[in-house]
Design a protein around this motif. Sequence first.
Motif, PDB file in Angstrom:
ATOM      1  N   ALA A 536      -2.670  -0.331  10.744  1.00 54.18           N
ATOM      2  CA  ALA A 536      -3.550   0.389  10.997  1.00 54.18           C
ATOM      3  C   ALA A 536      -3.973   0.952  10.072  1.00 54.18           C
ATOM      4  CB  ALA A 536      -3.144   0.966  12.040  1.00 54.18           C
ATOM      5  N   VAL A 537      -5.673   1.367   9.980  1.00 57.50           N
ATOM      6  CA  VAL A 537      -6.178   1.777   9.255  1.00 57.50           C
ATOM      7  C   VAL A 537      -7.131   2.846   9.566  1.00 57.50           C
ATOM      8  CG1 VAL A 537      -8.038   1.796   6.800  1.00 57.50           C
ATOM      9  CG2 VAL A 537      -5.608  -0.178   7.825  1.00 57.50           C
ATOM     10  N   ILE A 538      -6.219   4.110   8.829  1.00 58.87           N
ATOM     11  CA  ILE A 538      -7.443   5.375   8.443  1.00 58.87           C
ATOM     12  C   ILE A 538      -7.624   5.935   7.302  1.00 58.87           C
ATOM     13  CG2 ILE A 538      -7.724   8.206   9.406  1.00 58.87           C
ATOM     14  CD1 ILE A 538      -5.324   7.420  11.647  1.00 58.87           C
ATOM     15  N   SER A 539      -9.395   5.717   7.703  1.00 57.32           N
ATOM     16  CA  SER A 539     -10.167   5.605   5.720  1.00 57.32           C
ATOM     17  C   SER A 539     -11.130   6.916   5.900  1.00 57.32           C
ATOM     18  CB  SER A 539     -11.061   4.704   5.600  1.00 57.32           C
ATOM     19  OG  SER A 539     -10.440   3.500   5.616  1.00 57.32           O
ATOM     20  N   THR A 540     -10.826   7.722   5.123  1.00 61.28           N
ATOM     21  CA  THR A 540     -11.302   8.980   4.580  1.00 61.28           C
ATOM     22  C   THR A 540     -12.219   8.777   3.650  1.00 61.28           C
ATOM     23  OG1 THR A 540     -10.664  10.227   3.692  1.00 61.28           O
ATOM     24  CG2 THR A 540     -10.388  10.161   5.564  1.00 61.28           C
ATOM     25  N   PRO A 541     -14.170   9.342   3.307  1.00 58.97           N
ATOM     26  CA  PRO A 541     -14.466   9.467   1.340  1.00 58.97           C
ATOM     27  C   PRO A 541     -12.923   9.883   0.930  1.00 58.97           C
ATOM     28  CG  PRO A 541     -15.505  10.571   3.604  1.00 58.97           C
ATOM     29  CD  PRO A 541     -14.577   9.992   4.392  1.00 58.97           C
ATOM     30  N   ASP A 542     -11.970  10.186   1.105  1.00 56.09           N
ATOM     31  CA  ASP A 542     -11.666  10.313  -0.288  1.00 56.09           C
ATOM     32  C   ASP A 542     -10.179   9.433  -0.072  1.00 56.09           C
ATOM     33  OD1 ASP A 542     -12.788  13.120  -1.005  1.00 56.09           O
ATOM     34  OD2 ASP A 542     -11.344  14.220   0.077  1.00 56.09           O
ATOM     35  N   GLN A 543     -10.196   9.694   0.931  1.00 55.64           N
ATOM     36  CA  GLN A 543      -8.336   8.067   0.643  1.00 55.64           C
ATOM     37  C   GLN A 543      -8.529   7.092   1.957  1.00 55.64           C
ATOM     38  OE1 GLN A 543      -5.322  10.326   0.594  1.00 55.64           O
ATOM     39  NE2 GLN A 543      -5.525  11.881   2.503  1.00 55.64           N
ATOM     40  N   THR A 544      -7.736   6.296   1.466  1.00 59.86           N
ATOM     41  CA  THR A 544      -7.170   5.744   2.261  1.00 59.86           C
ATOM     42  C   THR A 544      -5.677   5.509   3.274  1.00 59.86           C
ATOM     43  OG1 THR A 544      -9.354   3.956   2.179  1.00 59.86           O
ATOM     44  CG2 THR A 544      -7.220   3.112   3.193  1.00 59.86           C
ATOM     45  N   LYS A 545      -5.021   5.329   3.828  1.00 58.35           N
ATOM     46  CA  LYS A 545      -3.945   5.716   4.235  1.00 58.35           C
ATOM     47  C   LYS A 545      -3.841   3.943   5.673  1.00 58.35           C
ATOM     48  CE  LYS A 545      -3.281  10.051   3.801  1.00 58.35           C
ATOM     49  NZ  LYS A 545      -2.633  10.055   3.112  1.00 58.35           N
ATOM     50  N   TRP A 558       1.761   5.003   4.615  1.00 62.47           N
ATOM     51  CA  TRP A 558       1.244   4.640   3.031  1.00 62.47           C
ATOM     52  C   TRP A 558      -0.210   4.570   2.281  1.00 62.47           C
ATOM     53  CZ3 TRP A 558       5.030   1.767   0.939  1.00 62.47           C
ATOM     54  CH2 TRP A 558       5.958   1.352   2.126  1.00 62.47           C
ATOM     55  N   SER A 559       0.044   5.028   0.936  1.00 59.17           N
ATOM     56  CA  SER A 559      -1.479   5.793   0.049  1.00 59.17           C
ATOM     57  C   SER A 559      -1.938   3.972  -0.443  1.00 59.17           C
ATOM     58  CB  SER A 559      -1.690   6.805  -0.613  1.00 59.17           C
ATOM     59  OG  SER A 559      -2.207   7.028  -1.309  1.00 59.17           O
ATOM     60  N   MET A 560      -3.246   4.168  -0.278  1.00 60.84           N
ATOM     61  CA  MET A 560      -3.417   2.641  -0.749  1.00 60.84           C
ATOM     62  C   MET A 560      -4.124   3.470  -2.351  1.00 60.84           C
ATOM     63  SD  MET A 560      -2.782   0.716   1.272  1.00 60.84           S
ATOM     64  CE  MET A 560      -3.303  -0.678   0.707  1.00 60.84           C
ATOM     65  N   ASP A 561      -4.078   4.781  -2.442  1.00 61.11           N
ATOM     66  CA  ASP A 561      -4.642   5.391  -3.636  1.00 61.11           C
ATOM     67  C   ASP A 561      -3.266   4.575  -4.717  1.00 61.11           C
ATOM     68  OD1 ASP A 561      -6.825   5.810  -2.789  1.00 61.11           O
ATOM     69  OD2 ASP A 561      -6.441   7.620  -2.445  1.00 61.11           O
TER      70      ASP A 561
END
Length: 600
Positions: A536-545, A558-561
């Motif tokens: 599952a994905v949670i995206s914010t303007p600052d980061q994507t998890k 997981w931090s996709m950065d």
Amino acid sequence: MSSNKNARYNRFSSGTTNISTPENTNGTRMETTFGPAFSAVTTITKADGTNTFKQHRRTPSSSSTLTYSPRDEDDGMHTFCRRCALTSEKCPVDNAKLTVVVNNIAVAEQIGELFIHCKYGCRPAASSKPTAFEVDPRGCPFTIKLSARKDHESSCDYRPVRCPNNPSCPPLLKMNLEAHLKECEHIKCPHSKYGCTFIGNQDTYETHLETCKFEGLKEFLQQTDDRFHEMQVAMAQKDQEIAFLRSMLGKLSEKIDQLEKNLELKFDVLDENQSKLSEDLMEFRRDASMLNDELSHINARLNMGILGSYDPQQIFKCKGTFVGHQGPVWCLCVYSIGDLLFSGSSDKTIKVWDTCTTYKCQKTLEGHDGIVLALCIQGNKLYSGSADCTIIVWDIQNLQKVNTIRAHDNPVCTLVSSHNMLFSGSLKAIKVWDIVGTELKLKKELTGLNHWVRALVASQNYLYSGSYQTIKIWDIRNLECVHVLQTSGGSVYSIAVTNHHIVCGTYENLIHVWDIETKEQVRTLTGHVGTVYALAVISTPDQTKVFSASYDRSLRVWSMDNMICTQTLLRHQGSVTALAVSRGRLFSGAVDSTVKVWTC
């Protein structure tokens, strides 16, 4: 009178003696005929002059008193004594059906007063009928009452007997036995059982006794016999005691066997508990190892000076648990408009949870005959796929079933909707359905897939499908395959698409990451020690998890950065199989039949 009854009367009356009795008080006279074959025919003469015939055949072992029911029978049915009717369903004489009658004591006593010829004074008649008899002038001349027949025949002088000295002697009558014994040449010495071989007549018998060597030992031999008899009785008693002791020994053996079985069961329980404790200890050690790995990652990041990637505000914690399913939870889906969460389970039901106010189950949807494996929402409709190979359409407003479609020949593993179309995955096939109100119209079937399609994701204008070591990318506008990604690690169980990456979880614990533009694989994420069932994905303007759920009972964040695991969530007691996100919250379903809620 029917002809068959007359025939039976004639059959029994041949060669017999007729005895008449006075009339009864009701004007009926009875006449009974008896013969040596122990058969009787009773003629009842009524006051109007008509006759009724009743017959009864007796066996030599029967009692001398007959049971008789003076009842007219026009259906050819016998009236038979209770004993005969209990031992046979049909008459042994003419094979007619029998009926049971109640003993009539008055009639039995009357019959017992009738006179009959002694059976030793009758002989078979000259006629050819085997059951016909006549009076024998050379036999017993007496007529006796039926009730005294047995006593008379036991003492009748005309009764045939055998010589007690030698069975080879010719047959005798009882009256001649005494004269025969005086002349019999086969008299044995009374001490023959001790070895005396004398055989002679009465005169020589008396002379022999005077000289028999065993006669002088008669008292001693008798005492020996008595003693031998006492020993036999004692041996019989000992045999009984031995049999009793053997039975007691058998019971003791059974009790010992039962105790041994109980002891074995207790040992088995102890072994099972020990094995369970060992497994729990291994689980605890594995969890401790995973925690140590997480601490090592944190220390490494601190030493590398990248503390900025570790944001304490983004730590997810378990805020609650939904309990109600009676089997593993296999799929989750969120209806954001009403803050409703739908969960599908092995108990063949779909539960509707309120995630905003009451946090309770609002309703249980029942309709599938198999495990609920997939859930999907399009508009105000919920679509559920099951192992029963069907898709059910539910109206979310009233939570009622509105349609059922036989979708595949195999279980429906996954569902996703896009562009007013519903996509369903099964064995080596993806079916595309046009959504028309509550109806699903089959538009096309996508083939060329090499295994079960367990993962489907629609993003923008593309559909991503996962099967065995393959991800296919389809253009939703023309339903053509535009790209194929080759993976490793066995079948693809889960897919997630972010703004920059394509992520898939595999059977062999791996998470592969591709660049969404170049379709080049950029990383393989490791850490799970079990199949990665869901992403599952949670995206914010600052980061994507990206959140991953695994067979190893854990969830990882997981931090996709920087492609590292920032957190491991351990609260489920079984494999984590499904994920869903809504309003920054994460929902996880597991084999432990629960759904947990995670928030920052």
